[in-house]
Design a protein around this motif. Structure first.
Motif, PDB file in Angstrom:
ATOM      1  N   LEU A   1       0.830  -1.200   0.000  1.00 18.10           N
ATOM      2  CA  LEU A   1       0.000   0.000   0.000  1.00 18.10           C
ATOM      3  C   LEU A   1       0.865   1.250   0.000  1.00 18.10           C
ATOM      4  CD1 LEU A   1      -2.694  -0.911   2.682  1.00 18.10           C
ATOM      5  CD2 LEU A   1      -2.792  -1.212   0.195  1.00 18.10           C
ATOM      6  N   CYS A   2       0.452   2.225  -0.802  1.00 21.19           N
ATOM      7  CA  CYS A   2       1.033   3.562  -0.733  1.00 21.19           C
ATOM      8  C   CYS A   2      -0.130   4.533  -0.686  1.00 21.19           C
ATOM      9  CB  CYS A   2       1.901   3.853  -1.953  1.00 21.19           C
ATOM     10  SG  CYS A   2       2.480   5.572  -1.961  1.00 21.19           S
ATOM     11  N   ARG A   3      -0.122   5.417   0.270  1.00 22.44           N
ATOM     12  CA  ARG A   3      -1.236   6.356   0.394  1.00 22.44           C
ATOM     13  C   ARG A   3      -0.895   7.720  -0.206  1.00 22.44           C
ATOM     14  NH1 ARG A   3      -6.701   5.882   0.783  1.00 22.44           N
ATOM     15  NH2 ARG A   3      -7.594   6.932   2.601  1.00 22.44           N
ATOM     16  N   CYS A   4       0.383   7.947  -0.548  1.00 19.77           N
ATOM     17  CA  CYS A   4       0.773   9.301  -0.963  1.00 19.77           C
ATOM     18  C   CYS A   4       0.768   9.516  -2.460  1.00 19.77           C
ATOM     19  CB  CYS A   4       2.175   9.626  -0.467  1.00 19.77           C
ATOM     20  SG  CYS A   4       2.401   9.570   1.300  1.00 19.77           S
ATOM     21  N   THR A   5       1.163   8.508  -3.237  1.00 18.99           N
ATOM     22  CA  THR A   5       1.553   8.778  -4.620  1.00 18.99           C
ATOM     23  C   THR A   5       0.499   8.438  -5.664  1.00 18.99           C
ATOM     24  OG1 THR A   5       2.422   6.558  -4.919  1.00 18.99           O
ATOM     25  CG2 THR A   5       3.951   8.213  -4.066  1.00 18.99           C
ATOM     26  N   GLY A   6      -0.496   7.648  -5.293  1.00 17.14           N
ATOM     27  CA  GLY A   6      -1.413   7.161  -6.329  1.00 17.14           C
ATOM     28  C   GLY A   6      -0.738   6.160  -7.254  1.00 17.14           C
ATOM     29  N   TYR A   7       0.485   5.712  -6.867  1.00 14.76           N
ATOM     30  CA  TYR A   7       1.242   4.651  -7.559  1.00 14.76           C
ATOM     31  C   TYR A   7       1.804   5.047  -8.925  1.00 14.76           C
ATOM     32  CZ  TYR A   7      -1.197   1.904  -3.988  1.00 14.76           C
ATOM     33  OH  TYR A   7      -1.714   1.462  -2.807  1.00 14.76           O
TER      34      TYR A   7
ATOM     35  N   HIS B   1       8.781  22.597  -7.698  1.00 15.41           N
ATOM     36  CA  HIS B   1       9.313  21.308  -8.143  1.00 15.41           C
ATOM     37  C   HIS B   1       8.153  20.525  -8.751  1.00 15.41           C
ATOM     38  CE1 HIS B   1      11.234  17.511  -8.434  1.00 15.41           C
ATOM     39  NE2 HIS B   1      12.299  17.850  -7.721  1.00 15.41           N
ATOM     40  N   PRO B   2       8.023  20.536 -10.068  1.00 15.34           N
ATOM     41  CA  PRO B   2       6.821  19.963 -10.701  1.00 15.34           C
ATOM     42  C   PRO B   2       6.542  18.513 -10.313  1.00 15.34           C
ATOM     43  CG  PRO B   2       8.154  21.149 -12.307  1.00 15.34           C
ATOM     44  CD  PRO B   2       8.951  21.108 -11.045  1.00 15.34           C
ATOM     45  N   ASP B   3       7.593  17.698 -10.095  1.00 14.29           N
ATOM     46  CA  ASP B   3       7.362  16.303  -9.729  1.00 14.29           C
ATOM     47  C   ASP B   3       6.502  16.197  -8.479  1.00 14.29           C
ATOM     48  OD1 ASP B   3       8.696  15.049 -11.724  1.00 14.29           O
ATOM     49  OD2 ASP B   3      10.569  14.774 -10.612  1.00 14.29           O
ATOM     50  N   TYR B   4       6.824  17.037  -7.493  1.00 13.08           N
ATOM     51  CA  TYR B   4       6.118  16.904  -6.221  1.00 13.08           C
ATOM     52  C   TYR B   4       4.756  17.571  -6.268  1.00 13.08           C
ATOM     53  CZ  TYR B   4      10.227  14.534  -4.911  1.00 13.08           C
ATOM     54  OH  TYR B   4      11.234  13.607  -4.897  1.00 13.08           O
ATOM     55  N   VAL B   5       4.577  18.521  -7.173  1.00 14.41           N
ATOM     56  CA  VAL B   5       3.234  19.072  -7.395  1.00 14.41           C
ATOM     57  C   VAL B   5       2.368  17.995  -8.055  1.00 14.41           C
ATOM     58  CG1 VAL B   5       1.893  20.817  -8.614  1.00 14.41           C
ATOM     59  CG2 VAL B   5       4.053  21.446  -7.527  1.00 14.41           C
ATOM     60  N   GLU B   6       2.903  17.360  -9.085  1.00 12.93           N
ATOM     61  CA  GLU B   6       2.162  16.264  -9.734  1.00 12.93           C
ATOM     62  C   GLU B   6       1.847  15.174  -8.723  1.00 12.93           C
ATOM     63  OE1 GLU B   6       4.662  16.809 -13.892  1.00 12.93           O
ATOM     64  OE2 GLU B   6       4.814  14.922 -12.780  1.00 12.93           O
ATOM     65  N   GLY B   7       2.834  14.873  -7.880  1.00 11.64           N
ATOM     66  CA  GLY B   7       2.641  13.833  -6.868  1.00 11.64           C
ATOM     67  C   GLY B   7       1.484  14.163  -5.940  1.00 11.64           C
ATOM     68  N   GLN B   8       1.376  15.435  -5.554  1.00 10.59           N
ATOM     69  CA  GLN B   8       0.252  15.843  -4.706  1.00 10.59           C
ATOM     70  C   GLN B   8      -1.072  15.686  -5.456  1.00 10.59           C
ATOM     71  OE1 GLN B   8       0.164  16.807  -1.459  1.00 10.59           O
ATOM     72  NE2 GLN B   8       2.349  16.419  -1.277  1.00 10.59           N
ATOM     73  N   PHE B   9      -1.091  16.059  -6.716  1.00 12.69           N
ATOM     74  CA  PHE B   9      -2.323  15.924  -7.516  1.00 12.69           C
ATOM     75  C   PHE B   9      -2.741  14.445  -7.580  1.00 12.69           C
ATOM     76  CE2 PHE B   9      -1.816  19.885 -10.516  1.00 12.69           C
ATOM     77  CZ  PHE B   9      -1.723  20.697  -9.413  1.00 12.69           C
ATOM     78  N   GLN B  10      -1.747  13.594  -7.879  1.00 12.08           N
ATOM     79  CA  GLN B  10      -2.061  12.168  -8.067  1.00 12.08           C
ATOM     80  C   GLN B  10      -2.481  11.520  -6.758  1.00 12.08           C
ATOM     81  OE1 GLN B  10       1.767  11.334  -9.726  1.00 12.08           O
ATOM     82  NE2 GLN B  10       1.065  11.486 -11.854  1.00 12.08           N
ATOM     83  N   GLY B  11      -1.754  11.866  -5.684  1.00 10.53           N
ATOM     84  CA  GLY B  11      -2.062  11.258  -4.391  1.00 10.53           C
ATOM     85  C   GLY B  11      -3.449  11.649  -3.908  1.00 10.53           C
ATOM     86  N   GLY B  12      -3.794  12.928  -4.066  1.00 13.30           N
ATOM     87  CA  GLY B  12      -5.115  13.382  -3.644  1.00 13.30           C
ATOM     88  C   GLY B  12      -6.210  12.711  -4.453  1.00 13.30           C
ATOM     89  N   ALA B  13      -5.974  12.594  -5.756  1.00 11.10           N
ATOM     90  CA  ALA B  13      -6.969  11.951  -6.615  1.00 11.10           C
ATOM     91  C   ALA B  13      -7.159  10.493  -6.196  1.00 11.10           C
ATOM     92  CB  ALA B  13      -6.551  12.031  -8.082  1.00 11.10           C
ATOM     93  N   ALA B  14      -6.050   9.802  -5.895  1.00 15.10           N
ATOM     94  CA  ALA B  14      -6.148   8.387  -5.503  1.00 15.10           C
ATOM     95  C   ALA B  14      -6.929   8.244  -4.201  1.00 15.10           C
ATOM     96  CB  ALA B  14      -4.756   7.776  -5.364  1.00 15.10           C
ATOM     97  N   GLN B  15      -6.689   9.153  -3.255  1.00 23.09           N
ATOM     98  CA  GLN B  15      -7.454   9.088  -2.007  1.00 23.09           C
ATOM     99  C   GLN B  15      -8.936   9.325  -2.281  1.00 23.09           C
ATOM    100  OE1 GLN B  15      -5.186  11.923   0.425  1.00 23.09           O
ATOM    101  NE2 GLN B  15      -4.516  10.223   1.715  1.00 23.09           N
ATOM    102  N   GLY B  16      -9.221  10.268  -3.175  1.00 19.55           N
ATOM    103  CA  GLY B  16     -10.614  10.535  -3.521  1.00 19.55           C
ATOM    104  C   GLY B  16     -11.266   9.339  -4.199  1.00 19.55           C
ATOM    105  N   ILE B  17     -10.490   8.643  -5.030  1.00 21.31           N
ATOM    106  CA  ILE B  17     -11.016   7.458  -5.719  1.00 21.31           C
ATOM    107  C   ILE B  17     -11.363   6.373  -4.701  1.00 21.31           C
ATOM    108  CG2 ILE B  17     -10.393   5.559  -7.285  1.00 21.31           C
ATOM    109  CD1 ILE B  17      -8.712   7.707  -8.874  1.00 21.31           C
ATOM    110  N   GLY B  18     -10.480   6.175  -3.724  1.00 19.78           N
ATOM    111  CA  GLY B  18     -10.749   5.187  -2.678  1.00 19.78           C
ATOM    112  C   GLY B  18     -12.015   5.529  -1.910  1.00 19.78           C
ATOM    113  N   TRP B  19     -12.142   6.778  -1.581  1.00 21.77           N
ATOM    114  CA  TRP B  19     -13.312   7.280  -0.839  1.00 21.77           C
ATOM    115  C   TRP B  19     -14.583   7.059  -1.658  1.00 21.77           C
ATOM    116  CZ3 TRP B  19     -12.684  12.789   1.722  1.00 21.77           C
ATOM    117  CH2 TRP B  19     -13.750  13.046   2.578  1.00 21.77           C
TER     118      TRP B  19
END
Ligand code: FES
Ligand code: FES
Lengths: 83, 158, 747
Positions: B135-141, C634-652
């Motif tokens: 599981l990774c909660r931060c990156t969306g993989y 740092h675009p990588d970490y901005v993208e990472g925040q976008f992707q991570g938030g979206a993934a959490q929303g998808i789980g929800w």
């Protein structure tokens, strides 16, 4: 010009139900001081935390922030938090 | 509670430790051997943060007992660096920003290394299924999968 | 002081490049130290005994047997934590949440805690503590808790002078909604529900507490705000703030859940009683039961519009549960619900409701995703009724500069319009869909905050630079801050190192919440670097013995200006640093700032799903995040925040939910039954960063971390309605719920 200070509904009971107030202040701190003087019940609300939006920009903390003389709108709202 | 002396090999080094018979390998590694790279995210085999290898097989260290390590070979994230050089997976994880908080990273690296040893040219889908136990909660993989793809490519060049 | 926070347009040299993060190597080699990775000589293991009941009076706690167990060094109950909070209700609630005081308010509420020589002994001791409970009626559902005869959770909460579970009612809006609805050609009214979810960070809460008999102490802890933890812990334990040093470990995810203390005060109290260090690590089961999840909600949304697509009025009645202690979650829902739109007549009411569940904590853009689910689903329904595309309907009503926000103030320049235009142009919108597939989109809003911040920048004798910050690095901010300092000083990135200071080494820093890490420490870092440049120029002037006004700093070197100094070769940072001892001592820059105004941010998401009509299970086929980020350091970490938030929303949206039984107990306290998205559940997540500069940051940076979790619930709901022909009004849209909706529609 005196900016119009509008209040979110949950703060209005502390200012005798007014939706907005005319008040001259150069900084957020001065505005709070004058509000608390005019409406003693505001003092507690100010202590509990109020955010101030000046022309749409939200300030939560810095009481030294200047209120520009030409500010179209000063809006008081609850202090909010994030994740 | 009885204690047992365990003789094992960890990342190529002979190691001995004593532990109660009901202690997990994860606790033995972390608290007795001092290898805290494997993390406990759940303790129930559901998150993969504790991934290590036991005789080359990927396992959740929280589901294995410390005593089971006796006479066997353990591989942990601390053993990925060889001759002072980062493993290509480690390189690519940093390069592709495949970690944010990084708590899941040791588990992903161990799991991905096991995958690439078996399948040097996995498809995206194979990578996703091979890593589905981590599981990774931060990156969306997204960036993790890309880093594994890049590492696989790099390793095939050699 | 005196630094200009206004945005200045400029050409950057290294800001915006994708450098490697400084903590990367420790994190890929297993060397990074997280909360549970610390060790202190003589440390004990702490464990917490928790209530097996949802609501019960604690009649008696008998610790006599446990105390006698060999290896047990301390046992505490609420008697060991006298109330030192004065009349500060918020602090009293935190104290009571850390350990029940006479009444267990939810399943998992702490009742007692033990410190023992090892894990096994501590667990055994917990079993030997005998607690006598008298069960009380409980309520865990937000709507039931509002009924007049519901069991009362907190006596001090009153409505109209009578005990109530409604801890707050907050109203926002303007105009006349009745008149607005009277003008509408179409009105859609719908009710929605969302279930409770957890932030789900992979690292459980963990700390190592060490209090000495002289009242001084140290706390090593995984936290989003070690300075705030110091304030809370020292207040609850009656310690001098300056004598408690709090060090933040590497943090294994927080998303708001690590802005609050949970067991840390207990660990400190155990350590004080045992006079030894105590390590206390929560199990996953405890994390789910007793550390802040987000609210479950129930909502009524009503939107009216003219045939031409103009919204004439909109209302939202929102009911959010806060767990067992009052919060501001319903209020935040009411503030954010319609923030994306330009509405003449709007009214939102947020209820904060107490139930027998754990104290709710912030979860990434707290409260906004649920309200957005209701509003954005209804937006699609209205668009359908008037025969307009949902995208055009949103574009027509989008808020813009000068719009009065539904939460009160008037917007400055904002990015909702540009994200919607970007949606319109995005190739994702034109991609072909197959059978059983559907596409949806939705918008989201979040405020973003700044806060008290301070940094220290020190130049070493060799000219390398170390920046000490007091905000936490939750996902790469040390790299971003090093980039900022390197940019300001004109030196290579690898000569700057950013470290996080403990509470003894810097002034107070507010918690790293509200997406503020890079925004506010970044602002302070810019100013500290500019201070340091001032010092460097003075030192160069001294070395050359010329007036400081004749020295300029550019590209990492001091240059003497004017023809008369043309014989002086430029001085590098290293050359100036080497002479620091003889020119006035160490070279440093500092800054303390209240970095207000992180800039509101908006996102629009596009999502394709495929629904299996036989099973109701839903797969995300394609996902695109478009968000205004201000300047992306740092675009990588901005993208990472976008992707991570979206993934959490998808789980929800699809899976995650707290399931309470009729007994008021939480039934799914592990990752097996509380299923967060895994790698094989998701596709690659496309991102598009819009850089609309924040006018209140020298580089134009905005907070970016939170908004991305807001649109997914509705975007997926809208996609499902197109794929399966059913409108889902209950989150999560789990397979059984979708299947039932499909069957109901057929019947
Ligand atoms: S800690 Fe072993 S799988 Fe989670
Ligand atoms: S990077 Fe934080 S859990 Fe994976």
């Amino acid at each position: 010009m005196m900016p119009r200070i509008s209040l979110t509904s949950s703060l209005r009971d502390a200012v005798d139900g007014a939706e907005s107030i005319e008040l001259h202040a150069e900084t957020i701190g001065e505005m709070f001081a004058k509000l608390a003087e005019r409406y003693p019940r505001m003092a507690d609300r100010i202590d509990a935390g109020i955010a101030v939006a000046i022309d749409g920009q939200i300030y939560r903390d810095d009481w030294n922030t200047k209120i520009p003389a030409d500010a179209a709108e000063v809006f008081l709202m609850p202090r909010i938090q994030g994740g | 509670m009885t204690g047992v002396l365990v003789s094992t090999t960890i990342n190529g080094d002979a190691v001995q430790f004593a532990c109660p018979t009901d202690e997990t390998l994860l606790d033995s590694l972390r608290n007795r051997v001092g290898l805290t790279g494997a993390k406990e995210g759940c303790g129930t085999g559901d998150c993969g943060a504790c991934s290590v290898t036991l005789d080359g097989r990927l396992v959740c260290a929280c589901l294995v007992l410390g005593v089971e390590a006796n006479g066997r070979e353990i591989g942990t994230v601390e053993g990925l660096v060889e001759d002072g050089k980062l493993h290509p997976l480690q390189e690519k994880f940093i390069e592709h920003a495949a970690l944010q908080c990084g708590i899941c990273t040791p588990g992903f690296l161990v799991a991905a290394k096991t995958l690439l040893e078996k399948n040097p040219k996995p498809s995206e889908e194979q990578i996703r299924y091979a890593l589905a136990g981590n599981l990774c909660r931060c990156t969306g993989y997204d960036k993790i999968v890309r880093a594994v793809q890049a590492a696989a490519k790099e390793m095939r060049k050699k | 002081m005196g630094h200009d926070t206004n945005y200045q347009d400029r050409e950057f040299k290294i800001i915006g490049t994708r450098v490697k993060r400084p903590d990367g190597i420790d994190k890929v080699t297993g060397r990074a130290k997280y909360g549970a990775d610390a060790f202190a000589p003589g440390q004990l293991v702490g464990k917490v005994l928790r209530s097996p009941h949802a609501h019960a009076i604690i009649q008696k706690i008998d610790i006599s047997k446990a105390e006698k167990l060999a290896g047990v060094k301390a046992i505490i109950t609420s008697a060991d934590l006298p109330d030192l909070t004065g009349s500060n209700r918020g602090m009293t609630d935190i104290l009571e949440n850390c350990m029940a005081r006479g009444r267990a308010l939810y399943h998992g509420h702490a009742v007692a805690a033990v410190a023992a020589i090892d894990e096994q002994t501590a667990k055994q001791a917990l079993k030997l503590i005998k607690v006598t409970y008298k069960l009380l009626p409980h309520v865990t559902d937000v709507d039931e808790a509002m009924l007049p005869d519901a069991p009362i959770i907190q006596d001090f909460v009153l409505q109209d002078g009578k005990p109530s579970n409604i801890a707050g009612i907050s109203t926002f809006g303007h105009g006349d909604v009745d008149a607005g609805f009277a003008e509408a050609d179409v009105i859609v009214e719908k009710s929605y529900k969302t279930e409770q979810t957890h932030q789900g960070y992979i690292e459980p809460h963990a700390c190592l507490a060490n209090v000495s008999s002289d009242g001084s102490g140290e706390l090593w802890v995984t936290t989003q705000g070690h300075f705030s933890f110091r304030v809370v812990c020292s207040t609850l334990l009656g310690l001098d703030m300056a004598k408690l040093k709090v060090t933040s470990s590497e943090i294994g995810g927080g998303f708001g859940g690590k802005t609050h203390v949970w067991t840390e005060p207990l660990a400190l109290a155990l350590s004080r009683k045992a006079n030894r260090p105590v390590k206390l690590v929560m199990t996953r089961d405890e994390v789910f039961k007793a550390s802040g999840p987000t609210s479950s909600t129930s909502m009524d949304i009503k939107i009216g519009a003219k045939k031409d697509g103009t919204i004439t009025a909109a209302t939202a009645m929102l009911r959010y549960q806060d767990g067992a202690f009052p919060g501001i979650w319903g209020m935040l829902g009411a503030m954010t619900a319609y923030a994306c739109y330009d509405l003449k007549n709007v009214k939102t009411v947020g209820h904060d409701v107490l139930v027998n569940r754990p104290k709710v904590a912030a979860y990434r853009a707290p409260s906004a995703p649920m309200a957005a689910f209701g509003v954005e689903s209804t937006m699609d329904l209205v668009a359908n009724e008037i025969g307009m595309s949902p995208l055009d309907f949103r574009i027509k009503n989008a808020a813009k500069e000068g719009t009065q926000a539904s939460y009160g103030p008037v917007y400055g320049p904002i990015g909702i319009g540009p994200t919607l235009e970007a949606v319109k142009k995005h190739p994702h919108m034109r991609a072909k869909l197959k059978k059983n597939q559907g596409r949806g989109m939705a918008c989201g809003f979040w405020f973003n905050f700044g806060g008290q911040t301070c940094v220290d920048l020190n130049i070493g004798p060799d000219g390398t630079v170390s920046l000490t910050i007091g905000t936490i690095d939750v996902g790469g901010s040390r790299a971003s801050l090093s980039l900022i300092v390197a940019e300001e000083l004109g030196i290579p990135y690898d000569q700057v190192r950013t470290n996080i200071g403990d509470t003894a080494s810097l002034g107070h820093n507010d918690t790293t919440e509200g997406s503020r890490g890079t925004f506010s420490s970044g602002m302070a870092a810019i100013f500290a670097a500019r201070d340091a440049v001032g010092v460097l120029r003075e030192r160069a002037a001294k070395m050359w013995d010329i007036p400081v006004d004749d020295v300029v700093w550019a590209d990492g070197v001091a240059t003497a200006t004017g023809a008369k100094h043309s014989n002086l070769p430029p001085l590098t940072l290293a050359a100036i640093a080497a002479k620091a001892a003889s020119t006035g001592g160490p070279i440093a820059g500092h800054n303390e700032v209240v970095a207000d105004n992180a800039g509101v941010s908006f996102a629009s998401h596009i999502c394709d799903v495929e629904v299996d009509p036989e099973t109701g299970s839903t797969k995300i086929i394609r996902y695109t995040v478009i968000q205004d980020a201000g300047k992306a350091i740092h675009p990588d970490y901005v993208e990472g925040q976008f992707q991570g938030g979206a993934a959490q929303g998808i789980g929800w949206a699809l899976n995650e939910e707290y399931i309470y039984g009729a007994d008021g107990c939480l039934q799914n306290t592990g990752f097996l039954d509380y299923r967060i998205p895994v790698c094989s559940d998701l596709p690659f997540i496309d991102t598009q960063i819009l850089e609309i500069p924040n006018p209140n940051h020298p580089y134009g940076v905005r907070g970016v971390g939170e908004t991305s979790i807001v649109p997914p619930l509705a975007a997926i709901g809208n996609a499902v309605s197109h794929a399966a022909g059913v409108r889902m009004t209950h989150i999560p849209m789990s397979a059984p719920r979708i299947l039932k909706a499909i069957d109901d529609a057929k019947a």
